[in-house]
Each structure stands twice: as structure tokens, then as C-alpha cells.
Design a protein around this motif. Structure first.
Motif, PDB file in Angstrom:
ATOM      1  N   THR A 161       0.829  -1.211   0.000  1.00  0.00           N
ATOM      2  CA  THR A 161       0.000   0.000   0.000  1.00  0.00           C
ATOM      3  C   THR A 161       0.866   1.264   0.000  1.00  0.00           C
ATOM      4  O   THR A 161       0.484   2.268  -0.597  1.00  0.00           O
ATOM      5  N   ASP A 162       2.027   1.169   0.649  1.00  0.00           N
ATOM      6  CA  ASP A 162       2.923   2.330   0.647  1.00  0.00           C
ATOM      7  C   ASP A 162       3.393   2.630  -0.769  1.00  0.00           C
ATOM      8  O   ASP A 162       3.516   3.798  -1.179  1.00  0.00           O
ATOM      9  N   ALA A 163       3.603   1.531  -1.515  1.00  0.00           N
ATOM     10  CA  ALA A 163       4.093   1.693  -2.882  1.00  0.00           C
ATOM     11  C   ALA A 163       3.059   2.326  -3.804  1.00  0.00           C
ATOM     12  O   ALA A 163       3.396   2.814  -4.888  1.00  0.00           O
ATOM     13  N   LYS A 164       1.805   2.343  -3.390  1.00  0.00           N
ATOM     14  CA  LYS A 164       0.753   2.937  -4.225  1.00  0.00           C
ATOM     15  C   LYS A 164       0.885   4.444  -4.307  1.00  0.00           C
ATOM     16  O   LYS A 164       0.356   5.077  -5.242  1.00  0.00           O
ATOM     17  N   THR A 165       1.578   5.022  -3.298  1.00  0.00           N
ATOM     18  CA  THR A 165       1.755   6.482  -3.277  1.00  0.00           C
ATOM     19  C   THR A 165       3.234   6.784  -3.204  1.00  0.00           C
ATOM     20  O   THR A 165       3.782   7.101  -2.138  1.00  0.00           O
ATOM     21  N   PRO A 166       3.887   6.706  -4.341  1.00  0.00           N
ATOM     22  CA  PRO A 166       5.352   6.856  -4.321  1.00  0.00           C
ATOM     23  C   PRO A 166       5.804   8.212  -3.789  1.00  0.00           C
ATOM     24  O   PRO A 166       6.883   8.336  -3.213  1.00  0.00           O
ATOM     25  N   GLY A 167       4.980   9.224  -3.943  1.00  0.00           N
ATOM     26  CA  GLY A 167       5.386  10.545  -3.485  1.00  0.00           C
ATOM     27  C   GLY A 167       5.258  10.716  -1.985  1.00  0.00           C
ATOM     28  O   GLY A 167       5.796  11.667  -1.411  1.00  0.00           O
ATOM     29  N   ILE A 168       4.578   9.809  -1.349  1.00  0.00           N
ATOM     30  CA  ILE A 168       4.371   9.944   0.111  1.00  0.00           C
ATOM     31  C   ILE A 168       5.014   8.735   0.782  1.00  0.00           C
ATOM     32  O   ILE A 168       4.523   7.608   0.676  1.00  0.00           O
ATOM     33  N   PRO A 169       6.136   8.940   1.490  1.00  0.00           N
ATOM     34  CA  PRO A 169       6.805   7.778   2.097  1.00  0.00           C
ATOM     35  C   PRO A 169       6.085   7.296   3.353  1.00  0.00           C
ATOM     36  O   PRO A 169       5.418   8.087   4.054  1.00  0.00           O
ATOM     37  N   ASN A 170       6.236   6.041   3.617  1.00  0.00           N
ATOM     38  CA  ASN A 170       5.784   5.444   4.884  1.00  0.00           C
ATOM     39  C   ASN A 170       4.304   5.682   5.181  1.00  0.00           C
ATOM     40  O   ASN A 170       3.918   5.869   6.346  1.00  0.00           O
ATOM     41  N   ASP A 171       3.482   5.726   4.134  1.00  0.00           N
ATOM     42  CA  ASP A 171       2.033   5.896   4.390  1.00  0.00           C
ATOM     43  C   ASP A 171       1.273   4.612   4.117  1.00  0.00           C
ATOM     44  O   ASP A 171       0.102   4.629   3.730  1.00  0.00           O
ATOM     45  N   GLY A 172       1.956   3.510   4.302  1.00  0.00           N
ATOM     46  CA  GLY A 172       1.310   2.214   4.118  1.00  0.00           C
ATOM     47  C   GLY A 172       0.143   2.043   5.077  1.00  0.00           C
ATOM     48  O   GLY A 172       0.026   2.749   6.088  1.00  0.00           O
ATOM     49  N   LYS A 173      -0.737   1.077   4.760  1.00  0.00           N
ATOM     50  CA  LYS A 173      -1.944   0.882   5.573  1.00  0.00           C
ATOM     51  C   LYS A 173      -1.825  -0.382   6.409  1.00  0.00           C
ATOM     52  O   LYS A 173      -1.103  -1.323   6.080  1.00  0.00           O
ATOM     53  N   ALA A 174      -2.601  -0.361   7.472  1.00  0.00           N
ATOM     54  CA  ALA A 174      -2.631  -1.518   8.380  1.00  0.00           C
ATOM     55  C   ALA A 174      -3.498  -2.608   7.776  1.00  0.00           C
ATOM     56  O   ALA A 174      -4.507  -2.333   7.111  1.00  0.00           O
ATOM     57  N   LEU A 175      -3.091  -3.822   7.978  1.00  0.00           N
ATOM     58  CA  LEU A 175      -3.838  -4.972   7.461  1.00  0.00           C
ATOM     59  C   LEU A 175      -4.833  -5.511   8.493  1.00  0.00           C
ATOM     60  O   LEU A 175      -5.953  -5.854   8.168  1.00  0.00           O
ATOM     61  N   PHE A 176      -4.367  -5.553   9.739  1.00  0.00           N
ATOM     62  CA  PHE A 176      -5.023  -6.433  10.716  1.00  0.00           C
ATOM     63  C   PHE A 176      -5.255  -5.694  12.019  1.00  0.00           C
ATOM     64  O   PHE A 176      -4.530  -4.753  12.376  1.00  0.00           O
ATOM     65  N   GLY A 177      -6.281  -6.129  12.767  1.00  0.00           N
ATOM     66  CA  GLY A 177      -6.530  -5.574  14.102  1.00  0.00           C
ATOM     67  C   GLY A 177      -7.165  -6.609  15.009  1.00  0.00           C
ATOM     68  O   GLY A 177      -7.595  -7.682  14.562  1.00  0.00           O
ATOM     69  N   LEU A 178      -7.197  -6.254  16.281  1.00  0.00           N
ATOM     70  CA  LEU A 178      -7.822  -7.132  17.285  1.00  0.00           C
ATOM     71  C   LEU A 178      -8.957  -6.364  17.952  1.00  0.00           C
ATOM     72  O   LEU A 178      -8.790  -5.203  18.313  1.00  0.00           O
ATOM     73  N   ASP A 179     -10.090  -7.023  18.141  1.00  0.00           N
ATOM     74  CA  ASP A 179     -11.181  -6.384  18.882  1.00  0.00           C
ATOM     75  C   ASP A 179     -10.878  -6.314  20.371  1.00  0.00           C
ATOM     76  O   ASP A 179     -11.153  -5.321  21.026  1.00  0.00           O
ATOM     77  N   ALA A 180     -10.328  -7.393  20.912  1.00  0.00           N
ATOM     78  CA  ALA A 180     -10.113  -7.456  22.366  1.00  0.00           C
ATOM     79  C   ALA A 180      -8.674  -7.865  22.629  1.00  0.00           C
ATOM     80  O   ALA A 180      -8.327  -9.044  22.562  1.00  0.00           O
ATOM     81  N   ALA A 181      -7.832  -6.879  22.912  1.00  0.00           N
ATOM     82  CA  ALA A 181      -6.405  -7.147  23.113  1.00  0.00           C
ATOM     83  C   ALA A 181      -6.185  -8.030  24.339  1.00  0.00           C
ATOM     84  O   ALA A 181      -5.268  -8.853  24.371  1.00  0.00           O
ATOM     85  N   SER A 182      -7.036  -7.885  25.355  1.00  0.00           N
ATOM     86  CA  SER A 182      -6.844  -8.695  26.570  1.00  0.00           C
ATOM     87  C   SER A 182      -7.150 -10.162  26.280  1.00  0.00           C
ATOM     88  O   SER A 182      -6.502 -11.057  26.820  1.00  0.00           O
ATOM     89  N   ASN A 183      -8.144 -10.414  25.408  1.00  0.00           N
ATOM     90  CA  ASN A 183      -8.423 -11.806  25.011  1.00  0.00           C
ATOM     91  C   ASN A 183      -7.203 -12.410  24.359  1.00  0.00           C
ATOM     92  O   ASN A 183      -6.824 -13.556  24.623  1.00  0.00           O
TER      93      ASN A 183
END
Lengths: 557, 521
Positions: B238-260
Motif C-alpha cells: 500500500t505504501d508503494a501505491k503512493t510513491p510521493g508519500i513515504p511510509n504511508d502504508g496501511k494496516a492490514l489487521f486488528g484485534l477487537d479485544a487485546a486482553s483476550n
């Protein structure tokens, strides 16, 4: 009654036989008991409940509820107008600074985020102040005018407070039903599970959801009205998004300086909050009564999106029926009869009343809303039947009591009457086994004997009296007593008290009751009492029988 | 001695007043049998109610004296609609016959219910009357049970009835050894991996085409290590999709309940997250090496931006296109969006794919067993019994399956599980959310491959847990912000992360967590 202390004579004014007196007395007792029951029923309200006319109570209840609702809705509509005023002022100021006309807003989608973002706080404040469950602001603009059917997509926000009954000291958790995601995140709101970015008012959207925006917006275009309060629209129960709870909304247009609309804002009342605004029960206190709140047409009350309140409303099954109509033969000053056109067998009675939502100059003043109090007809009939049954029961109870008292008095008095009759006819009297009657009979017999003896003595002299006594003593009747009886008699003698023994001895010596009174200085009533006790202890029923035993004993001796 | 004459009134009076010492006993001595008969009969009449009670302990319900039951629940959206329909069905059928009327109130989430129940139990000003039934997690039930507010539902159920339910669900409802069954299982759930398959497949195909030497595949998502690798690749893509903007890649994954995630990770790697003391207090085992695994597997990728958490629930992030996949509750099946809406109002319909809860490469296949059950408050025997009648009806296989198909909760009876296993494909229809069916298929499979774990609550166990989670989330968020602000434009994220995410940062995290959980004590 005349009472003389000197001679204790009684003379009653009522010229009634003993039987009738006793019967009258029993009837009085029955009447007192029934009066007591009636008084208890009256004091506990049972009589009042059964006999009250439900029509008047229904009228009174509906008037009160309607008045209360009107005031509450007026407050909400005032709050909405206040919101519109604040937002309009703020947006106009922002647009002025951006050098944009409100009507031109749709051509500046890049500014929408900032404009809407600055109004969230005001909207939340008004929502909390009005005590409602939602607030919305939609502008006649979209974030992406290049899209197909962009004019059917309205940018804005719709914030919902699902915690309508707040826990003290706990922050409300708000949900964004429509609106920019970053607006929700900046304001610490959840995205509602049915979240959409913008409001879709295309024909695919349910009509009432579109009406939330279009009704006041179009009214502002077609009517030249100064006061936006007259352009406010109450949207009947609908779902603001797919699979959400039903709500009603009040929305007003946002007007520019020329009076042209550029958006709409409003407040939401959830179904739950609306139910809480209505009382749980009316004064009629029918178990299955329901309160119904909906719009009305000339045909009847709209059932499709009616709010039905009642703890036991499952009987109001309308299936696919859309209209609840009043039957033509409903009478004045009594509850109306209603039915569903598709379910004519569902018999309903009740009353309905128009609810005043719009001021006289409102563009929507012809929209009618109704409040109805409905009860299954069978419940009203059952209540009337219960009252009738209660009255019939009381009358029957009284009649049966009178009949029972008649026969019971007759039964109770009959032994006495029989005894008196036999005495009058001078027949020999058997024991009745009723102490008082046997005692009276013996007393009367004693008096008769004494009187007869006196008369004989007057006629034949004292010698005759002695002769009669001796004859009595020598009566062959002595011989019908068995030794066991004599022995028992002897044993029983020991149980006599001193006084009783003294009297007994005097009888043995041949004295009569009158003489004994004079000798012992006691009253004839005292003699009678002692007689009774002596007879009981000695197991005899008359003086003659007593003397029989005595003579037998004396013969032994 | 004194012989009574034949006067009925006197005889009865004397007998009742003087009792057996009365000479009447002599009079009646010859008639003792006939005298005793009415006495025995009267005694029997008086005992009848007692005898009838002994035969049946259940209170009597009657439609002439209806009982009203209020139930507070946390269901929203389709779950709420489904539950409301069930309540209406009960009221018009079994409820109408038995004299039970149920009224349901949605409290929008379990956090709200917890606060409201405690407020009501403590009779705080403005609080509502305590409901007859409420959905609650074990920790809430534990608190209320210790306040004496709850009644065990097995008081009104036979052993045969209890045996119909999944044993681990019943066992979870026994809060202590002698509490009885306090939590009635009605909506159990576990966690699975939700994937926006439309976008994920597109990414996979494009990435693999451009990177044939280090291809990715779907099976990698079975392990946390595989997810980490996929997330790193997605960020780069995703970062490569915007060559003019470095390090703006997107997150893939998340957790609903970190304690779980933390609790289950410990279990997968043969440890226990909590150390429970003999006095029923507890603490978190922060010294365990598993905590470092959690740091590496969650905190580090969050700081780097490979993982994300932007809204309250990850399903919201999926709705906005900010995440492609997340671990969330099976009960969230109906909340997975059917379309992603981007800030420019462009919508894309998306397809859901679900996979079992991942495990570590060296870990066991364990997933959480959770879900709020129903608690019954102490009130009149009739209301308590009526509550159980409603809950039993609600969880009868036919209705349980209907509820499960509309919500994604797990079936709670053995019979319902068997029916679903055999007939799930038949239930696919226009009325049923196909995402829910997918989730159920996956979950039924997990019942064969995974162990479901839940911990027994102890004093302040939830406070400890959420205190840890809050600190984890806040620390991660702060560290991420600082990372982004500090990241130079000409340095890659991975290179900068090697410097920034170091042992000192980990030690700082542990110290802050320890400080936070100490406040709970």
C-alpha cells in the motif's frame, strides 16, 4: 318497652309472636352482616370499580395524556427550532468567511467536513438538553458530486444516544448513524452497525426515511413562511436506517437569508423513549388495555407504524391490517367500537382523540395524529357481567337468608310452642331435653299442683292434703325402681351441696316450694334453681319422681 | 361427674373449651371412634396443602395472575431485531398460556449493562429497578452474586434438563463450588478471523505477481507469525501505491479485544495469564516470557502501523476500509459490513471469508469461550420460575438455532449443535445473513479442532484484565504517535522500528503496566 324496676315487668310495643320475633331478630342479624360486607366492598373500592362508567374515565385519561404529550412535543419542537437557529447562524458565519453562499454549498464538497465538524457540539448539547435520543443535521450537498445520483445523497451527521435512561455518573456512549468517520473518531463516538456516510433519499429508500429530509425541505421551497416553526414536520414511526429501532423525528429546514432551504436539522425520539412518555396504565385498570399513538386518516387510525403501549398487548393482532376504524353504530357518551377491516371479528372498544402537534399556521396542520385507548370488548363485557353477578348474588343471598331464618326460627321455637300447647291442653308432658323448657314446664306444673292443692285444701281442709300426701307416698309406683337405681340414687345424694340437701330434706318432709321459700327466706327463683340442680344430680325430672325414690329409700330404712 | 344432656351447642362448646380433660371424654368414651373420625378428617384437611406442596416444589403460574419479567440485554441491530421477535413470539404463545409477559430493553453494550446493573443493585439515585433477567459476563455475575442479588437457575431445573446444554457452558455458569448455576447460557461465542476477502484477494494476487520469490498464501493466516508477515507485506504494497508519500502504508489487521489475545496467547503457550492466590485475589504474570511474545506479536506491529485500531470495534474499521482483517467475536457476524464506504462516498461491496482463530506456530489451538449469559435476580418464586421458563423456551433447539442463524452466537444445547452440523447448508436463504452462516460453519469446525478456554473469575479479575488492556492500548497508541512523529522521511519504517522498538521500550511498558495493575489492588 316499659320497664318497671319494682316488679321487673316487660311490655313490648311490638305485638309479635315469639316465632316472628325470633325471625325478625335473625333477619336483623343477616342485614347487619350484609351491610358490613357492602361497606367493606365500598371502602375497598370494589363497588366503585365495578360500577364506574369507563367512558368518562377514558375521556378524562385521554385528555390528560394528550395534554401532557402536546406539551412534551412542543418542548421538543422548540428545541429543534433553537438548534436550527444556532446551526444556521454558525454555518452562515463560516460560509461568509469562506465566501460561499449557502445555495452554492453543493459545489464546495471539500468544505463539508469542516462545516459539519463545527456543529457536532451544538447538536449534542441540544439533544441532551431536550432529553431525546438523537439529533441530525443534513445539508443539501454531497462529498462527491461526481457520482451518479449524487443529488440523492445528503451529507451530514445523525447522532444517536441509545442509552436513553442514563446511568448516573456514567458517560453516554454515542453512535454515529450517518456522517464522516473522522467526525465520529474525533468526538469519541462509535460507528453504528448500520452506519452510512450520507443519507440516501433516492426512491429506493423507504418513504418515511426520505420524508425526514424532504418534507420540511420541500415545504420551505413551496411555502413562503417566515417562521421555520411553521415548517417543522413530525415524521411518524419509521426506521432511520436498516435494522434499527423505530423512531419519530421532528425536523425543520435550515434557511438562508432569502428563505431558501439549504439543509434540514431535527431531533429523534426513539420508540422506547416514546413508550416511557406514555403512562403504563389508565384509570380504567383493565389488564389488557393498550394505548396507541399513530397518524390518522379519514378512514381511520394508521396501524402500520403505530406505537402500541401496554404490558399485555398481544391480543391486538392486526396481521396485515393497515387501518383501525370506528364502527358506525358507536353511541354517544359510551365507548366506541372499532375493528380492523381485514379482521372484523376482532372486537375492540375504546376511545380516541386527536393530538395537537402543529400550530394553526403550520404547513402540516392537516396532518392528524391520534391517541387511542383500546380494550378488548370481551373484557368490558366481562366487567359488566361481574357487576350484574354481584348484584344478583347479593339479592339471592338476602332471599335465601330470609327463607333460612324463617325455617330456622320456626324450628327453634317449635319445641316451646308444642310444650305450651300441651300444657294448655293439660296433656302429660314428656321431656323435651331442652333445659329451659323442661324447667319452665316443671315450674308451671309445680304451680299448678300447688294451686290445685291449695284449692283442695280450701275446699276439703288440711286433712285432705295430708291424706293426699300419704297416698302419694304409698303409691304402688315405688315398686318399679330397681335396686341398682336405688343404690345409684343413694350415691348421688352425696353429691348434693348443703343448701341443696336442706331443700331436699324439706321436700322429703312434705313441704312444698312455697313453704320452703318462707322457711328459708329465699325467693322462688332460688328454689327453682336448686330444684333444677337437685333433679339433674339425682337424675330425676320432677318432684314426684324424686319423692318416689325418697319413699323407696325410706321404706328400706 | 356431670353428664351432658343432649344439647349439641353445649357439647361442642365444652369439648372445644375443656379439651380431653372434660368429662365429655367420659360421655364420648363409648363413642370415641365416631368422635375421632371428624377430628382425623379435620386434621387431614389441614394437612392437604402441606402434602400437595411436598409433591411439587415449582411455583404455580396462572394466566389469571400474569407475571411481568423485564430483561436487559446488549443486543443491537439484527441481533436486537431477532431477540425482539423471539420475545414477541413467547408473549403470544407460551407466555400467554402460562401468564408470563416479557419486556426486553436493549442497553447497547455489555459495558453499559454492567454499570447499570451495579447502579441498580446499589440503588444509586436515578437508577432503574433491577430487572428480573439480564445478560451479563461472569465478572458482573460474580459481583452481583456476592451481593446476594442472584438466584441459581438450576434450582428450577432438573438434571435431565441441565444435561441438554453444552457442559462447558454450564460449568462456566458455576461461579464457585457452591454457587449453583448462576449464568444461564444463551449467547456464547468465540473469536475468529474475519477477512475482507474481496480486497485481500486483490492484494494477494497483485503482491504475489510482483513478488514471486516471496509469495504469500491464505494458509499463513492460520498463525500469528503468518499474519505478521502478511501485514508487513501489505504495508509495503500500500505504501508503494503512493510513491510521493513515504511510509504511508496501511494496516492490514486488528484485534477487537487485546486482553483476550493476551489471555489466550498465554494458554496457547502453556502458561496462565493470571496467578490466582489462595485468598481469591490475583495478579498478572508479567514476568512470563509469553508477555514478550505478545509485545512482539501485537505491540510492535501496532507501532509500526502494520496493525491498526481506529474505531471502537474493528468491524467499524473494516466498514471504512481501514483494515482488511481482524479477530473478533463470532457474535459480530451480522456486523461485518456488506460494503466498504470510503471517505469519498464510493462504496464497494465486499465478500467475507472467515478462518479459525490463529495460533502461534509452537502453540496449541486454543480460542476463547465468552459471551454474556443470562442472570436471574432474586425476587418472588413466581418471577424466578417464570424467568427460567422463558430462558428454557428461548434455548430450545428450534429457537436457539433461529437465534444463532441470525446473530452468529454459538448454539448452547448439544441437540442444536448436532442439528446445525447436519443441516447448516439447508438454512442458507434470503432471510438469513450469509455471513452468519459462514461464521457458524467455521465455528462448528473449530469445535473439533480447538479447545475453548475461559478463566474462572476471582476478586477484581475484570478490573485487572481491563486495566491491563487499557494500558496496552494507550501505551501502544502513544508509542505509535511518537513513532510517526519521530520517523524521518528518508528512513523506512522497518529500519526505524529496529531502533525505536527496543528492550528499553519493552521495560517501560512492563513498568507502566505493573504500576497500573497495582492501582486495582
Amino acid at each position: 318497652m316499659k320497664f318497671s324496676r319494682s316488679n321487673r315487668s316487660y311490655q313490648s310495643r311490638l305485638n309479635l309472636s315469639l316465632k316472628n320475633r325470633f325471625w325478625l331478630f335473625q333477619i336483623v342479624v343477616v342485614l347487619i352482616v350484609l351491610s358490613g360486607i357492602f361497606m367493606i366492598a365500598s371502602l375497598s373500592g370494589i363497588i366503585a370499580d365495578l360500577s364506574e362508567n369507563p367512558y368518562h374515565n377514558a375521556v378524562s385519561d385521554l385528555q390528560y395524556i394528550e395534554s401532557d404529550l402536546s406539551v412534551k412535543f412542543l418542548t421538543i419542537s422548540n428545541s429543534t427550532v433553537e438548534l436550527a437557529g444556532k446551526i444556521s447562524t454558525s454555518i452562515k458565519k463560516q460560509l461568509r468567511e469562506m465566501d460561499i453562499e449557502p445555495a452554492d454549498l453543493k459545489n464546495h464538497p471539500e468544505q463539508l467536513g469542516e462545516i459539519l465538524g463545527s456543529e457536532v457540539e451544538k447538536a449534542r448539547f441540544i439533544m441532551e438538553k431536550a432529553g431525546v435520543t438523537g439529533v441530525f443535521v443534513f445539508l443539501d450537498a454531497t462529498v462527491n458530486p461526481q457520482l451518479e445520483r449524487a443529488n440523492e445523497s445528503k451529507a451530514g451527521f445523525y447522532i444517536v444516544d441509545m442509552n436513553h435512561d442514563p446511568v448516573p455518573y456514567m458517560n453516554h456512549q454515542l453512535f454515529m448513524l450517518y456522517g464522516p468517520v473522522d467526525l465520529a473518531r474525533k468526538n469519541n463516538m462509535h460507528l453504528h452497525p448500520q452506519w452510512e456516510l450520507e443519507l440516501d433519499i433516492s426512491p429506493n429508500t423507504p418513504k418515511r426515511r426520505r420524508d425526514m429530509f424532504l418534507k420540511p425541505f420541500d415545504a420551505a421551497i413551496s411555502h413562503n413562511v417566515d417562521n421555520i416553526y411553521h415548517l417543522g414536520y413530525w415524521n411518524p414511526l419509521f426506521t432511520p436506517a436498516e435494522n434499527t429501532d423505530k423512531v419519530i423525528t421532528y425536523s425543520v429546514p435550515l434557511l438562508d437569508e432569502n428563505g431558501s432551504p439549504y439543509g434540514v436539522c431535527g431531533l429523534e425520539i426513539s420508540r422506547t423513549l416514546l413508550e416511557n412518555m406514555l403512562p403504563k396504565k389508565s384509570s380504567l385498570k383493565f389488564e389488557r388495555e393498550v394505548l396507541l399513538y399513530s397518524t390518522r386518516t379519514d378512514e381511520g387510525i394508521d396501524m402500520e407504524n403505530a406505537l402500541v403501549c401496554g404490558s399485555n398487548s398481544s391480543w391486538l393482532v392486526n396481521g396485515n391490517s393497515k387501518i383501525l376504524s370506528v364502527l358506525p353504530d358507536s353511541k354517544e357518551n359510551s365507548l366506541n367500537e372499532y375493528s380492523f377491516s381485514e379482521h372484523p371479528k376482532t372486537k375492540i372498544v375504546g376511545l380516541d382523540m386527536d393530538v395537537r402537534l402543529y400550530p394553526g399556521k403550520s404547513v402540516f396542520r392537516d396532518d392528524r395524529w391520534a391517541l387511542a385507548l383500546l380494550i378488548p370488548k370481551s373484557d368490558v363485557t366481562a366487567k359488566t357481567a361481574r357487576l350484574t353477578k354481584a348484584i344478583v348474588f347479593l339479592v339471592l343471598l338476602l332471599a335465601i337468608s330470609v327463607i333460612i331464618t324463617f325455617f330456622s326460627s320456626k324450628y327453634c321455637i317449635s319445641p316451646l310452642m308444642e310444650a305450651i300447647s300441651k300444657i294448655k291442653q293439660n296433656e302429660s308432658q314428656e321431656k323435651t331435653n331442652i333445659i329451659e323448657i323442661d324447667d319452665l314446664i316443671e315450674f308451671l306444673q309445680m304451680r299448678t299442683d300447688t294451686a290445685a292443692a291449695d284449692e283442695q285444701a280450701n275446699i276439703f281442709g288440711p286433712a285432705w292434703h295430708d291424706k293426699m300426701s300419704k297416698r302419694e307416698e304409698l303409691s304402688p309406683d315405688h315398686d318399679d325402681l330397681s335396686p341398682e337405681q336405688i343404690k345409684q340414687f343413694e350415691e348421688q345424694l352425696k353429691t348434693l351441696t348443703k343448701a341443696e340437701r336442706r331443700i331436699f330434706d324439706l321436700y322429703i318432709q312434705g313441704y312444698d316450694a312455697k313453704e320452703i321459700c318462707n322457711m328459708l327466706y329465699i325467693s322462688i327463683n332460688t328454689i327453682k334453681t336448686h330444684n333444677r340442680r337437685i333433679y339433674t344430680k339425682m337424675n330425676v325430672s320432677s318432684r314426684a319422681e324424686l319423692l318416689k325414690y325418697c319413699h323407696k329409700l325410706m321404706g328400706k330404712i | 361427674m356431670f353428664r351432658l344432656r343432649n344439647n349439641l351447642t353445649l357439647k361442642l362448646f365444652s369439648f372445644s373449651f375443656f379439651g380431653r380433660n372434660h368429662a365429655c371424654s367420659c360421655y364420648f368414651s363409648s363413642r370415641r371412634a365416631s368422635c375421632l373420625k371428624p377430628l382425623l378428617f379435620t386434621a387431614l384437611l389441614l394437612m392437604m396443602p402441606t402434602l400437595s406442596c411436598c409433591g411439587s416444589n415449582l411455583p404455580k403460574l396462572s394466566k389469571d395472575k400474569p407475571v411481568g419479567i423485564n430483561i436487559w440485554h446488549h443486543y443491537l441491530g439484527e441481533q436486537k431485531v431477532s431477540f425482539d421477535n423471539l420475545v414477541a413470539e413467547f408473549n403470544s404463545t407460551v407466555g400467554a398460556e402460562s401468564g408470563i409477559t416479557v419486556k426486553a430493553f436493549s442497553m447497547d453494550n455489555t459495558g453499559d449493562i454492567h454499570a447499570r446493573l451495579l447502579a441498580s443493585a446499589n440503588r444509586e439515585p436515578g437508577s432503574s429497578e433491577f430487572p428480573e433477567i439480564a445478560t451479563a459476563y461472569p465478572s458482573t455475575a460474580y459481583t452481583l452474586y456476592n451481593m446476594g442479588m442472584l438466584v441459581p437457575f438450576d434450582k428450577y431445573m432438573t438434571k435431565q434438563e441441565l444435561d441438554k446444554y453444552v457442559p462447558s457452558f454450564i460449568e462456566e455458569g458455576r461461579l464457585t463450588e457452591d454457587s449453583g448455576c448462576i449464568i444461564f447460557p444463551i449467547s456464547k461465542s468465540t473469536e475468529i478471523l474475519y477477512i475482507n476477502y474481496t480486497f485481500y484477494k486483490q492484494f494477494l494476487d497483485e503482491y504475489n505477481q510482483a513478488n514471486s520469490s516471496k509469495k504469500l498464501d491464505e494458509d499463513m493466516l492460520n498463525t500469528f507469525e503468518g499474519i505478521l508477515e502478511t501485514a508487513a507485506a501489505y504495508f509495503e504494497w500500500t505504501d508503494a501505491k503512493t510513491p510521493g508519500i513515504p511510509n504511508d502504508g496501511k494496516a492490514l489487521f486488528g484485534l477487537d479485544a487485546a486482553s483476550n489475545f493476551a489471555i489466550v496467547s498465554y494458554k496457547q503457550l502453556n502458561s496462565d495469564f493470571f496467578i490466582v492466590n489462595s485468598d481469591n485475589t490475583g495478579e498478572i504474570d508479567l514476568n512470563n516470557p509469553t508477555m514478550k511474545t505478545i509485545w512482539d506479536s501485537y505491540v510492535a506491529p501496532m507501532i509500526k502501523g502494520h496493525f491498526g485500531a481506529y474505531s471502537f470495534y474493528r468491524s467499524e474499521d473494516a466498514q471504512t476500509g481501514d483494515l482488511l482483517m481482524y479477530i473478533g467475536s463470532t457474535a459480530g457476524a451480522s456486523f461485518f459490513p456488506k460494503a466498504v464506504t470510503f471517505p469519498d462516498n464510493i462504496k464497494h461491496n465486499i465478500e467475507l471469508k472467515v478462518m479459525p482463530y490463529p495460533s502461534f506456530e509452537k502453540g496449541k489451538k486454543i480460542a476463547v469461550q465468552q459471551g454474556a449469559g443470562a442472570i436471574i435476580s432474586k425476587s418472588t418464586p413466581e418471577k424466578e420460575y417464570a424467568s427460567v421458563v422463558f430462558l428454557k423456551w428461548l434455548t430450545e433447539p428450534e429457537r436457539n438455532i433461529d437465534f444463532v442463524l441470525r446473530t452468529g452466537y454459538l448454539p448452547v444445547t448439544n441437540e442444536a449443535i448436532e442439528i446445525l452440523r447436519q443441516k447448516l447448508p439447508e438454512y442458507k436463504s434470503d432471510n438469513i445473513n450469509e455471513n452468519v452462516v459462514k461464521v457458524l460453519e467455521c465455528t462448528l469446525g473449530m469445535m473439533d479442532t480447538h479447545e475453548f478456554y475461559t478463566y474462572k473469575p476471582f476478586k477484581a479479575s475484570d478490573d485487572l484484565r481491563y486495566s491491563f488492556e487499557d494500558k496496552l492500548v494507550s501505551f501502544t497508541g502513544s508509542a505509535r504517535n511518537e513513532f510517526v512523529e519521530s520517523l524521518p522521511d528518508n528512513v523506512s519504517v522497518d529500519r526505524f522500528a529496529d531502533e525505536y522498538i527496543n528492550d528499553q521500550l519493552y521495560d517501560q511498558f512492563i513498568t507502566e503496566v505493573r504500576h497500573e495493575v497495582l492501582k486495582v489492588k
